[in-house]
Scaffold this motif. Structure first.
Motif, short mmCIF file in Angstrom:
data_model
loop_
_atom_site.label_atom_id
_atom_site.label_comp_id
_atom_site.label_asym_id
_atom_site.label_seq_id
_atom_site.Cartn_x
_atom_site.Cartn_y
_atom_site.Cartn_z
N ARG A 2 0.92 -1.51 0.27
CA ARG A 2 -0.46 -0.10 -0.27
C ARG A 2 1.33 1.33 0.01
N TRP A 4 1.26 5.76 0.46
CA TRP A 4 0.17 6.85 1.02
C TRP A 4 1.12 7.56 1.06
N GLN A 5 0.50 8.92 1.16
CA GLN A 5 1.43 10.37 1.61
C GLN A 5 2.68 10.12 2.93
N GLY A 6 3.98 9.96 2.30
CA GLY A 6 4.45 10.60 3.43
C GLY A 6 5.09 8.97 3.88
N ARG A 7 4.75 7.94 3.00
CA ARG A 7 4.75 6.66 3.47
C ARG A 7 6.28 6.32 2.54
N ASP B 240 3.64 5.03 9.99
CA ASP B 240 4.52 5.17 9.17
C ASP B 240 4.30 6.13 7.86
N ASN B 241 5.40 6.62 8.65
CA ASN B 241 5.03 8.09 7.67
C ASN B 241 6.41 8.99 8.21
N GLU B 242 6.77 9.83 7.37
CA GLU B 242 7.73 10.58 7.81
C GLU B 242 7.77 11.59 8.72
N GLU B 282 3.56 -6.90 3.70
CA GLU B 282 2.94 -6.14 2.46
C GLU B 282 4.40 -6.55 1.53
N PRO B 286 1.54 -9.16 -1.40
CA PRO B 286 2.04 -6.93 -1.98
C PRO B 286 -0.15 -6.83 -1.68
N ARG B 288 -2.26 -7.31 0.74
CA ARG B 288 -2.63 -7.84 2.20
C ARG B 288 -2.26 -5.81 2.50
N GLU B 290 -5.19 -4.43 1.48
CA GLU B 290 -5.50 -3.19 0.72
C GLU B 290 -7.10 -3.43 0.78
#
Ligand code: SF4
Ligand code: FES
Lengths: 119, 292
Positions: A2, A4-7, B240-242, B282, B286, B288, B290
């Motif tokens: 998946r 998403w923005q920022g992943r 899980d992001n910047e 994932e 791949p 998973r 969704e």
């Protein structure tokens, strides 16, 4: 996978970093005690011929591969930390620096392994 | 914020009218055993200089430190001392407080550069002074010691800090039960009082403005580890992001300053581990996750 923005791919980078750190923590003391103290002080019955025996073991392609994978992981740990230290120092280097730092972690074991195969 | 006449026992005895601070008067109460268990010595006391950061954006261009001489005795908390200043010297001094017992989390200040709760820090530990009191670091100052809470509140809201039920498998009667063992799994993380001391201590909060920060990540982990919750998957894109968990480099200052023993540093490490696992899952499968 998946999106998403920022992943980021940071989970992978961090997992390798964590793995390298763990490996270093658990193996370094053993290696230091074994090769820094026990072998030189005759713990395994005299140090004679150690180099030759270790050389023979480490140049075996499979052993060598494992050793370079392990060392590569530890080097990855160092490089990942170095890259994040740049951020701590409020430096925001261009993408090429990031590639270079992680490149060192990937290329060094690869080059080392090919040298050991050639040896 | 209400004006209160209770609070410091020395209220009314200002240094200006020449009356000795209460710690030195004749009708001294019997020394009582101290709550912290230290041997009951003679009552300590005296006066201390508070250097309080003042900033009123409508009147001043820049913050400055203002000195106040404040009487104190053994049980005077830093919050008591500030209240005494407000009651006796400077009614315009602005700061947040409510419970005075380390529960509401509103009285966080930098005391000599360290994030602390004013109500559970004692002036005696900073004697003979001076004691510098500033608003929490890494936050925008609204007025005097009051900081802008909005970025923190936004982080809390972002992690969906509530039990998310599984619509496909509704909880059977008679209710959403949990064993004591299941409660222990997240119990420590549920002790957070949202005091933001960890945000003031964390160098990464200062460096990466979009970092969720220690308490918000801890709250996400607290619900992810709750047996009644099924929201881990919808919290994943936030973590899980910047600007999610990744600015954290495990400095650990958050856990050092936390007044409630929450250990946010451990929670963030667990979030990193879980996120790496989700990423690997994932990668291998791949599709998973969704379609959720
Ligand atoms: S984790 Fe601790 S320091 Fe951070 S807000 Fe919660 S109680 Fe305060
Ligand atoms: S006044 Fe509530 S935590 Fe200090």
């Amino acid at each position: 996978m998946r999106r998403w923005q920022g992943r980021t791919n940071e989970p992978l980078m961090w997992a390798l970093f964590g793995g390298g750190g763990m490996l270093a923590v658990f193996t370094m003391p053993v290696l230091i005690i074994a090769f820094g103290l026990l072998v030189p002080f005759g713990g395994f019955g005299g140090a004679d011929g150690t180099y030759e025996r270790m050389h023979a073991l480490l140049t075996h392609p499979l052993v060598s591969l494992l050793v370079f994978l392990a060392l590569g992981l530890v080097l990855w740990h160092c490089c990942h930390r170095t890259f994040h230290a740049l951020h701590d120092l409020k430096l925001h280097p261009p993408e090429i620096v990031r590639s270079a730092i992680y490149g060192i972690a990937m290329l060094t074991p690869a080059i080392g392994y090919s040298l050991s195969l050639a040896a | 914020m209400t004006e209160s006449s209770h609070g410091h026992p020395g209220a009314g005895a200002s240094a200006a009218d020449g009356v000795q601070p209460v710690g030195a008067t004749a009708e001294q109460p019997e020394p009582r055993p101290r709550r912290d268990g230290a041997a009951a010595g003679p009552e300590a006391g005296g006066t201390i200089t508070l250097q309080v950061l003042r900033y009123r954006p409508d009147r001043e261009d820049a913050p400055y430190l203002q000195d106040f001489e404040v009487p104190w005795r053994t049980e005077t908390s830093v919050l008591d001392a500030l209240t005494w200043v407000k009651d006796n010297l400077e009614p315009s001094l602005t700061f947040r407080w409510s419970c005075r017992m380390a529960i509401c989390g509103s009285c966080g200040f930098m005391l000599n550069g360290e994030p602390k709760l004013g109500c559970e820090s004692f002036v005696r530990d900073y004697a003979p002074g001076p004691l510098r009191i500033e608003p929490l670091a890494n936050h925008a100052v609204e007025r005097d010691l009051v900081v802008d809470l909005e970025p923190f509140m936004a982080s809390l809201r972002a992690v969906q800090p509530y039990v998310i039920s599984d619509d496909r498998h509704p909880v059977p009667e008679p209710g959403n039960r949990q064993t004591p063992e299941q409660m222990v799994a997240y119990g420590q993380y549920s002790q957070c009082i949202n005091c933001m001391l960890c945000y003031a201590a964390c160098p990464q909060v200062g460096l990466a403005t979009d970092f969720l920060g220690p308490a918000a990540v801890t709250l996400a982990v607290r619900y992810n580890k709750d047996s009644r919750d099924h929201g881990a998957d919808s919290r994943l894109p936030i973590l899980d992001n910047e600007g999610g968990i990744w600015p954290c480099t495990f400095v650990g200052a958050c856990s050092t300053v936390c007044p409630k023993g929450v250990d946010p540093a451990a929670a963030i490490q667990q979030a990193k581990g879980a996120t790496a696992q989700a990423w690997a899952a994932e990668f291998i499968l791949p599709h998973r996750g969704e379609g959720r």
